[in-house]
Design a protein around this motif. Sequence first.
Motif, PDB file in Angstrom:
ATOM      1  N   THR A   9      -0.989  -3.335   5.279  1.00 18.99           N
ATOM      2  CA  THR A   9       0.380  -2.859   5.025  1.00 18.99           C
ATOM      3  C   THR A   9       0.387  -1.456   4.420  1.00 18.99           C
ATOM      4  O   THR A   9       1.270  -0.667   4.733  1.00 18.99           O
ATOM      5  CB  THR A   9       1.146  -3.841   4.134  1.00 18.99           C
ATOM      6  N   LYS A  39       9.869  -2.200  11.825  1.00 19.70           N
ATOM      7  CA  LYS A  39       9.746  -2.952  10.573  1.00 19.70           C
ATOM      8  C   LYS A  39      10.539  -4.259  10.576  1.00 19.70           C
ATOM      9  O   LYS A  39      10.032  -5.286  10.125  1.00 19.70           O
ATOM     10  CB  LYS A  39      10.124  -2.067   9.393  1.00 19.70           C
ATOM     11  N   LYS A  88       2.155   1.624   6.480  1.00 21.28           N
ATOM     12  CA  LYS A  88       3.420   1.809   5.766  1.00 21.28           C
ATOM     13  C   LYS A  88       4.237   2.989   6.300  1.00 21.28           C
ATOM     14  O   LYS A  88       5.429   2.866   6.547  1.00 21.28           O
ATOM     15  CB  LYS A  88       3.131   1.985   4.278  1.00 21.28           C
TER      16      LYS A  88
END
Length: 158
Positions: A109, A120, A113
């Motif tokens: 993650t 997402k 990111k």
Amino acid sequence: MSTNDESQAADAPQRKPQWEESPSAPLINGLKYGTCGLGILIVVGLLVWWPFKGMPGLWGALIGAAIGGSFILITVIAILLTSKASPSAVMAALMGSYLVKVVIVIGVTATIKNMDFYNKPALVSVLIGAIVLVLGGELWGVMSTRTTYVDPDETTGQ
């Protein structure tokens, strides 16, 4: 084979496969149902998110299913692999696998990111769906497995 042997074979009770008689049969069924639930979720997630958001939806659904599904299924696999070990070895395997899973999830993650190749909302929705479906499938597999158990005889105290 003579006719007498054939009649004895026909009269013999049907034996269950070895894995159904083992104490780990509920876990094996839980793993089977959990994996099936994850497979169904992957197909549904791809059918929903890929047409809706294109390639980012596809990647979001796949990453969410991989993170959510593997996080839950690795626990059952660790228990199955250490089922004949001592309780302290089982606990060490569970805690070790949990630590490795957490480090991997944080690493993945943190790495993705700020990337934009995935969607997402697709990742989050499929990840939550994977956790719920895999846990539900495992619960169903464990609860629906018929196992033999024996109550202690109260008269002998055993």
